[in-house]
Design an enzyme around this catalytic site. Sequence first.
Site, PDB file in Angstrom:
ATOM      1  CG  HIS A 187      10.518  -1.464  -7.385  1.00 57.53           C
ATOM      2  ND1 HIS A 187       9.539  -1.738  -8.295  1.00 57.53           N
ATOM      3  CD2 HIS A 187       9.905  -1.371  -6.186  1.00 57.53           C
ATOM      4  CE1 HIS A 187       8.382  -1.833  -7.660  1.00 57.53           C
ATOM      5  NE2 HIS A 187       8.576  -1.619  -6.388  1.00 57.53           N
ATOM      6  CD  GLU A 426      -0.007  -1.488  -3.421  1.00 51.26           C
ATOM      7  OE1 GLU A 426       0.940  -0.795  -3.794  1.00 51.26           O
ATOM      8  OE2 GLU A 426       0.140  -2.625  -2.941  1.00 51.26           O
ATOM      9  CG  ASP A 450       1.734  -0.331  -7.455  1.00 50.94           C
ATOM     10  OD1 ASP A 450       2.033  -0.347  -8.657  1.00 50.94           O
ATOM     11  OD2 ASP A 450       2.329  -0.999  -6.598  1.00 50.94           O
ATOM     12  CB  CYS A 497       4.335   3.331   2.766  1.00 51.36           C
ATOM     13  SG  CYS A 497       3.378   2.143   1.827  1.00 51.36           S
TER      14      CYS A 497
END
Length: 536
Positions: A187, A426, A450, A497
């Site tokens: 992240h 995901e 993911d 996304c």
Amino acid sequence: MQIYEGKASFKGIAIGKIAELKQASAVVRRVHVDDVEAEIARYQAAKEQAAAELMALKEKAEKEVGEAQAEIFEVHAMFLDDFDDSVENIIREQSVNAEYAVAATGDNTAEMLAAMDDNPYMQARQTDVKDVANRVIRDMNGGSQDSGTFTEQVILVANDLAPSETVQLDKSKVLAFVTREGSTNSHTAILARTMNIPALCQTPVPEDAEGKMGIVDGFAGVVYVDPDEETMTKYRNLQKEEEEKAELLREYKGKETVTKSGRKIKLYANIGGIGDLNFVKENDAAGIGLFRSEFLYLENSDFPTEEEQFKAYKTVVEMMAGKEVVVRTLDIGADKQIDYFKLDKEENPALGYRAIRICLTREEIFRTQLRALYRASAFGHLDIMFPMITSVWEVERAKKIAEEVRAELTAQNVPFKEVPLGIMIETPAAVLIADELAELVDFFSIGTNDLTQYTLAIDRQNQHLDRFFDAHHPAVLRAIKMTIEAGHRHNTWVGICGELGADQELTEKFVEWGIDELSMSPGSILPVRKIICEMD
Ligand code: PEP
Ligand code: MG
């Protein structure tokens, strides 16, 4: 000149001074001292410095995140005041160094707080008290540099960065991120992309590079420390070329994202909070396709209240002035850990208790967020999206709770709008049952980060597996195509996304497959718009 190679998480060139991010304190040793009064004076001086730093942090937080969040620094100052008796007593009675006395006081206070079963707020302050102790210890050893308080723009070097650390940074002062560990799929790497700055991981820059001049080449994945004049000139020229390219792209600012044959694509931005909105505007996103709302929780030292969340969501929808804003409900767990959630340690966190699984188990947290979201919907165009879906019942349950929240708001005469509900695709399970899921929701957004992790059974955080983490794997691409087709069979729009949404090698393929929306780090919007506008 020294050269260090690493892995590039985000391209670009940065030239500037290197600063080491001061992280957890070094191990504190217990040392005998003869002059206890001198030791107490050392402690008092460091304490004063720490108190001044806390006040400065409080003022900064008040400006950036509001008064409520800034209050935590008052609590820190209070802990600091309470240290005196214990620290002085330990130094005097045991004839030991001040660092040891402060560390022991911090540990003892944390243990005392841990035992306060009847006061969860104070119980959750253990990490704060340790943070205060670490601050004083750092100040005794040459002063500290708060992660958020650099005085000039720097190339930031750290061992690794947790999402909670990155959110605290003064982003306007960071020219580039360089970490010695970490993975390109973490992240923190995503955050660097959102901020549009070069980022390298797994790069062994030594600690003594601190304060020296550096160049980060995010194209080649190289850091130069103390560059010679020739290298410096080369990179100054390259940086200029990059700026010229960016200038060219700005031609696409204000243009519609539409192919020559007239197919329109929604080109949206991913954000982590209000602070990213200037990048969204600068890069002309047509909306927000992913607001990672968990950053609101990561920035806080306790659960954000309904009011705090409402204000944040309202600000975003108002600033986007009627453009669509997709807010993803809390996606905590796995690599995004928050102390005050008190989640049990798991053997397999990526396969464990995260995202919708937490929301459907601890409904009170979910309901608070949904209330805040529905209230904010009255001020703009807001969609709600649920992450990590694997089963039909999860969507049905989440929708039921949303319905109950709406009924509650109606009974209380609180205004809200019709809010489209969507889910993230995901997990392979969600892809395989996409037809059933599409019947239940208004939109799908494919989370390719993911989806790659779970399809290929590869931990996205594990730096040793980067060569196996292939987001272009045919299985991942087929899963994306299947999802688009399933969505369209049921009139459900489909977007991407995850990071693949910005992958310029795949843009044409996604458009050909019928993708409706692509959401990405703001810096990628104009290059992707250029590709789409040049398509037939
Ligand atoms: C994803 O998994 O692709 C995604 C967008 O969610 P996150 O990266 O926040 O897990
Ligand atoms: Mg995800």
